[in-house]
Write a protein that holds these residues in place. Structure first.
Motif, PDB file in Angstrom:
ATOM      1  N   ASN A  32       0.816  -1.214   0.000  1.00  0.00           N
ATOM      2  CA  ASN A  32       0.000   0.000   0.000  1.00  0.00           C
ATOM      3  C   ASN A  32       0.850   1.266   0.000  1.00  0.00           C
ATOM      4  N   GLY A  33       2.158   1.099  -0.149  1.00  0.00           N
ATOM      5  CA  GLY A  33       3.052   2.244  -0.138  1.00  0.00           C
ATOM      6  C   GLY A  33       3.730   2.413   1.216  1.00  0.00           C
ATOM      7  N   ILE A  34       4.860   3.103   1.213  1.00  0.00           N
ATOM      8  CA  ILE A  34       5.580   3.360   2.455  1.00  0.00           C
ATOM      9  C   ILE A  34       4.733   4.242   3.362  1.00  0.00           C
ATOM     10  N   ASP A  35       4.641   3.846   4.602  1.00  0.00           N
ATOM     11  CA  ASP A  35       3.915   4.624   5.602  1.00  0.00           C
ATOM     12  C   ASP A  35       4.876   5.651   6.186  1.00  0.00           C
ATOM     13  N   PHE A  36       4.591   6.940   5.937  1.00  0.00           N
ATOM     14  CA  PHE A  36       5.506   7.990   6.370  1.00  0.00           C
ATOM     15  C   PHE A  36       5.573   8.116   7.885  1.00  0.00           C
ATOM     16  N   SER A  37       4.602   7.557   8.572  1.00  0.00           N
ATOM     17  CA  SER A  37       4.665   7.620  10.033  1.00  0.00           C
ATOM     18  C   SER A  37       5.819   6.784  10.564  1.00  0.00           C
ATOM     19  N   THR A  38       6.304   5.822   9.757  1.00  0.00           N
ATOM     20  CA  THR A  38       7.450   5.018  10.167  1.00  0.00           C
ATOM     21  C   THR A  38       8.757   5.718   9.855  1.00  0.00           C
ATOM     22  N   MET A  39       8.699   6.802   9.093  1.00  0.00           N
ATOM     23  CA  MET A  39       9.904   7.528   8.708  1.00  0.00           C
ATOM     24  C   MET A  39      10.033   8.859   9.428  1.00  0.00           C
ATOM     25  N   VAL A  40       8.903   9.489   9.694  1.00  0.00           N
ATOM     26  CA  VAL A  40       8.922  10.836  10.262  1.00  0.00           C
ATOM     27  C   VAL A  40       7.982  10.870  11.458  1.00  0.00           C
ATOM     28  N   ASP A  41       8.508  11.330  12.590  1.00  0.00           N
ATOM     29  CA  ASP A  41       7.676  11.419  13.792  1.00  0.00           C
ATOM     30  C   ASP A  41       6.561  12.441  13.599  1.00  0.00           C
ATOM     31  N   GLY A  42       5.426  12.142  14.173  1.00  0.00           N
ATOM     32  CA  GLY A  42       4.324  13.091  14.182  1.00  0.00           C
ATOM     33  C   GLY A  42       3.343  12.938  13.048  1.00  0.00           C
ATOM     34  N   ILE A  43       3.679  12.170  12.030  1.00  0.00           N
ATOM     35  CA  ILE A  43       2.748  11.963  10.916  1.00  0.00           C
ATOM     36  C   ILE A  43       1.792  10.839  11.284  1.00  0.00           C
TER      37      ILE A  43
END
Length: 1012
Positions: A696-707
């Motif tokens: 489903n695509g990279i989950d940005f919450s795993t890359m950037v805090d607060g998303i």
């Protein structure tokens, strides 16, 4: 990344909630307009003055109106231009995040790869070292297998010595010419060691006291033998059949063995002609071994048949003693007495000069190799070495099935020399070759076998140093003294050297049957371990990984050196094994469970490795792992975790080196380069290293805090893959390319145009070798509603990855930067001023920072636009102070300067700008907002000079002023493209510094001229 203070953030939040109201002055003016609408000509003069006064004194309203108009205009521009900025950030931050992810998940990828390729790599290791390991194991098994052969050979030689002794010395009253016949024919075969008293006659020759069969068994076992016929060339006495064997078919096979039976190759006659000599230096006790085997497995009926085959007379009923068949008695004597008790009696004679065994069995004399004494085990070992070096026991080569039943019949390849090798390898050199403590032995795992391996491959090359080193060492050993007379040994030379190398890895030495490694070793491994070569290699891999051993041996005390497996790696590149220092004590099956790619708990499964990673900081995953793998405990798991992710562990030690290795071992990339490749692949194809890790695509919450979790949208290749190469992606993401997605001020506008203009679309397609379908997918991903620019860019801007503020606030920051410095994100996009669209025309000049930037910081700009501040430009109280400062009031000057954190340069710019803004911009704002036929100043002058009837105008003006804000908020979606474009060659950090920490941007002086 943009950094603002909490105060600044609070100001922005307050401004978002602020409802801009008309000032009291404007409200009063509106009412007056209604009244004046019915007044005669003198009202025009008053209206002129009122309009002029309102226009000049409403700077605050004008600025706030610009904010309301400008922010919606900036937003689509930021979304579009921000796409390039966001991708730049993603390239940097995303690569780092994926790099960290690779360090987390990389072990699963690496171990999976190692598991796939390790059989090949370890097979190469076995190619080099396997012979040493196998030969060492063969030696251990050969000692056991050589025992019966040694026993039978000693007995055969003893029989021969007795025969010779009786024939040479004679018995009382018997001539020498008939002594042997009496011994064999008339006394009977069973007196070979049974009727003659060894403690009387034989001990005169210094033999130990040994019972004959009759004495040991306590029975007179003598019986007669019928001659088959008179001696002639075609028929022999039955006793000679017993001595030499005979071609008689029966249940025993095609040939019945004799006591002195040897291989048929040497005699070249299956019937052993009358008078055949026994060569005790070459012949071995195979006939005895075969005879004992036949007796062991035969019933009395079969034993009678065998006796008939030998020509023995059994019809007189004297062939049994106390119910025991005499052949069975012979078997019992040999195994239960001679082998168990007598063999040890001979060892002393082998070690005592002057004895018959010292003289007649020189191969068993004490030599340097046994330090003056010889034991029974050393007899067996010598027998094995002699066979390897000279093929004297099995002159057609050892059949390993003789050693072990599980090995298929006719599995050969032990000996380097074949039937055509005359003298063989000197025994003195042989002992050194099989001495694993010697650095030149092919049993030496650490050095020796590697030297032989290198010598084999260097032999035909220019550099023969290793070959010559080995040759020079072994030529020092010419052989023992007796070897020259017995075997014609001429010492070790290059012929022997080449013979051994060919035997190990070449054509099989003297046999022409293939190398030991290629023909013999795989069969032995399959028999010993019940595995194929690939499975055997995998077993070695798992054992070494878990316990730091290979087949129980500590071959790699520091771990496997990958420089010996992968070309180009530095020596001593280790780190594969968690069990080198402290063994995990896991079995093959347990390791296979831990490496099972199908298990969601394993080290080679993507979900599994993340569970292991979580176990670093939580006990719950450990409990799950122990539940799945009961053979593990907390200590074992901690050892594996320490190995995986310690600073010098696998993930940060060996793994980065493996990624740089060439395929199939690695990716020919550093971890950072690999992370970028993964990012490109995920963006373009929705896969990572060919795997569907993020469907489903990279989950940005795993890359950037607060998303917020579940925030995706990076991939242009989901759901339909773009199928782009790394080179295409790298070009598309190259900010130096004027058409790339990361080139904000030249590339991105072209991608915007490509939505509408086929010429631009074709230009981009040609540049990046894209198909029509590929560019359409990218354009839809870029500009489609709810896609990257519309959905993800605002989220990224508000995140820690971006600028930490909502899109509206960020757009306001951009507007403030343009106002203060005449730049957007540090770039001079609008050198003549931002084109503010008012109806059917555009106005310029709202910037204080054109032509000269103020270089004020963001905090100062926010303070100047703070409606709650009594010192700002957008509050009535603040404007009064600024007007006072313009008029020369130093107290007001100092107050507004200090309150807003300004320096003298900023003050000078603002004080000069306010009158210009009043004169040049405010009238046009009034014209636009009130729908006047011309700007407000021109209208006022016209009213006064021309005496125009102002009633309707005044009434309309008053009504409008009451019914709406001074400036109506409008959300325009129109993109204002820059009037000039510069190449963006700056890093993300530079942009952050310029926009986030201050708004300083030195620029060349340019006139603030409106666009023609």
């Amino acid at each position: 990344m943009l950094v603002i203070s909490n105060d600044d953030r609070n100001i922005l939040i307050k401004k978002r909630k602020d409802i801009y109201k008309m000032s009291k002055k404007v409200a009063v003016a509106s009412i007056m307009c209604l009244v004046l609408g019915g007044v005669a000509l003198p009202g025009g003069i008053l209206l002129d003055n009122l309009i002029t006064d309102l226009t000049y004194s409403s700077v605050d309203e004008g600025l706030l109106g610009i904010k309301e108009e400008g922010v919606p205009l900036v937003e689509p521009m930021i979304k579009q231009y921000g796409s390039g900025e966001a991708l730049s950030q993603i390239k940097n931050v995303g690569t780092l995040a994926i790099e960290d992810l690779i360090h987390q998940m990389g072990p699963a990828i690496a171990l999976s790869t190692i598991e796939d390729i390790a059989p090949d790599a370890i097979e190469e290791m076995i190619l080099q070292m396997g012979p040493a390991i196998a030969l060492d194991l063969i030696r251990e098994q050969a000692l056991e297998a050589s025992g019966p052969l040694v026993n039978a050979t000693i007995w055969m030689n003893l029989i021969y010595e007795i025969e010779q002794m009786l024939g040479q010395t004679g018995l009382p009253g018997i001539g020498d010419d008939v002594a042997e016949d009496i011994y064999w024919d008339e006394v009977g075969i069973w007196v070979i060691i049974l009727y003659v008293q060894f403690h009387s006659e034989i001990t005169k020759k210094d033999y130990p006291e040994i019972y004959g069969i009759s004495e040991w068994y306590g029975e007179d076992l003598n019986f007669g033998i019928n001659r088959l016929s008179a001696p002639d060339p075609t028929e022999d006495y039955g006793v000679n059949r017993l001595k030499y064997g005979v071609d008689v078919e029966g249940w025993w096979g095609n040939r019945l063995p004799g006591v002195f039976e040897d291989t048929l190759v040497r005699t070249e006659n299956p019937n052993w002609p009358e008078g055949a000599d026994v060569d005790t230096n070459q012949d071995r006790g195979f006939g005895i071994l075969e005879l004992m085997s036949l007796i062991e497995n035969a019933s009395d009926t079969l034993l009678n048949e065998m006796a008939d085959g030998y020509g023995l007379e059994t019809s007189d009923g004297d062939y049994y003693v106390d119910g025991n068949h005499k052949l069975r008695i012979l078997y019992n004597y040999y195994n239960d007495y001679f082998v168990s008790d007598v063999i040890d009696l001979f060892i002393n004679d082998f070690n005592t000069e002057g004895t018959a065994l010292w003289t007649d069995m020189p191969q068993y004399r004490p030599r340097d190799w046994n330090e003056g004494e010889i034991s029974y085990d050393e007899l067996k070992l010598y027998s094995f070495y002699e066979q390897w070096a000279k093929c004297l026991s099995y002159d057609d080569g050892v059949d390993f099935s003789v050693y072990e039943d599980s090995i298929p019949t006719n599995t050969r390849g032990l000996e380097p020399g074949g039937p055509d090798t005359d003298s063989g390898i000197p025994m003195e050199a042989t002992f050194r070759l099989w001495d694993e403590s010697s650095e030149y032995s092919f049993l030496n795992i650490e050095n020796g076998i590697q030297k032989w391996y290198n010598a084999y491959f260097a032999h035909d090359s220019f550099n023969q140093s290793i070959y010559n080193e080995l040759l020079n060492f072994f030529t020092e050993f010419d052989g023992y003294d007796y070897e020259q007379s017995l075997y014609g040994s001429s010492g070790f030379d290059s012929t022997d050297m080449d013979l051994i190398l060919d035997w190990l890895w070449g054509n099989g030495g003297g046999w022409n049957q293939g190398a030991f490694y290629t023909t013999t070793l795989p069969t032995l491994l399959t028999s010993w371990y019940d595995v194929t070569m690939d499975s055997f290699c995998k077993q070695i891999l798992f054992e070494q990984w878990a316990n730091g051993t290979v087949l129980g041996m500590d071959l790699y005390p520091q771990g496997i050196d990958f420089s010996t497996i992968i070309d180009g790696m530095d020596p001593d590149t280790t780190g594969l094994e968690p069990g080198v220092v402290i063994p995990l004590n896991l079995t093959y099956d347990q390791c296979e469970e831990l490496w099972n790619q199908e298990s969601n708990y394993s080290l080679t499964n993507m979900d599994g490795i993340l569970l292991w990673y979580e176990a670093n900081s939580s006990d719950a995953p450990k409990e799950d792992l122990i539940g799945e793998f009961p053979f593990l405990n907390n200590d074992t798991i901690d050892l594996i975790l320490e190995w995986l992710w310690a600073p010098n562990g696998f993930s940060y030690g060996l793994f980065p080196l493996l990624t740089q290795a060439p395929e199939p071992y690695g990716y020919s990339s550093t971890v950072s380069e690999l992370a970028l490749k993964v990012l490109y692949e995920q963006w373009s194809n929705g896969t990572a290293l060919g795997m569907d890790l993020y469907p489903n695509g990279i989950d940005f919450s795993t890359m950037v805090d607060g998303i917020v979790a579940g925030t995706t949208g990076l991939e242009a290749g989901i759901p339909v893959p773009l199928n782009l190469t790394f080179e295409q992606c790298d070009a598309l993401w190259n900010p130096e390319n004027n058409l790339s997605l990361l080139n904000m001020f030249e590339g991105i506008p072209k991608w915007v145009e490509a939505n509408e203009y086929n010429e631009t679309k074709q230009l981009i397609m040609n540049e990046f070798n894209l198909t029509s379908a590929q560019i359409d997918l990218i354009l839809q991903w870029l500009w489609g509603e709810g896609c990257f620019s519309d959905y993800l860019v605002p989220i990224l801007i508000e995140s820690e990855m971006g600028y930490g503020v909502p899109m509206e606030d960020f757009c306001f920051q951009i507007l403030l930067e343009q106002w203060a410095n005449g730049s957007v994100m540090g770039e001079e996009m609008y050198p003549n001023g931002f084109p503010l669209p008012l109806g059917d025309k555009e106005i310029y000049g709202f910037e204080v920072g054109i032509p000269e930037p103020t270089n004020m910081c963001l905090g100062s700009a926010l303070a100047l636009w703070n409606t709650s501040s009594p010192n700002s430009l957008v509050s009535k109280e603040g404007l009064e102070r600024w007007f006072a400062a313009i008029d020369g009031d130093m107290n007001a000057y100092d107050e507004v300067k200090s309150a807003n954190g300004l320096d003298d340069h900023c003050m000078e710019c603002i004080l000069k700008w306010i009158p210009e803004f009043q004169q040049n911009v405010m009238p046009s704002l009034a014209e636009y907002q009130y729908g006047l036929p011309m700007d407000s100043i021109s209208l006022a002058n016209t009213i006064q000079i021309g005496g125009v009837a102002i009633g309707g105008v005044a009434i309309g003006l008053g009504s409008t002023g009451l019914s709406r804000n001074y400036l109506v908020k409008r959300k325009k979606k129109k993109l204002i493209l820059p009037k000039s474009k510069k190449e963006m060659g700056k890093s993300i950090q530079n942009l952050n510094n310029k926009l986030g920490n201050n708004l300083q941007k030195p620029k060349s002086q340019k006139l603030n001229e409106p666009k023609e």
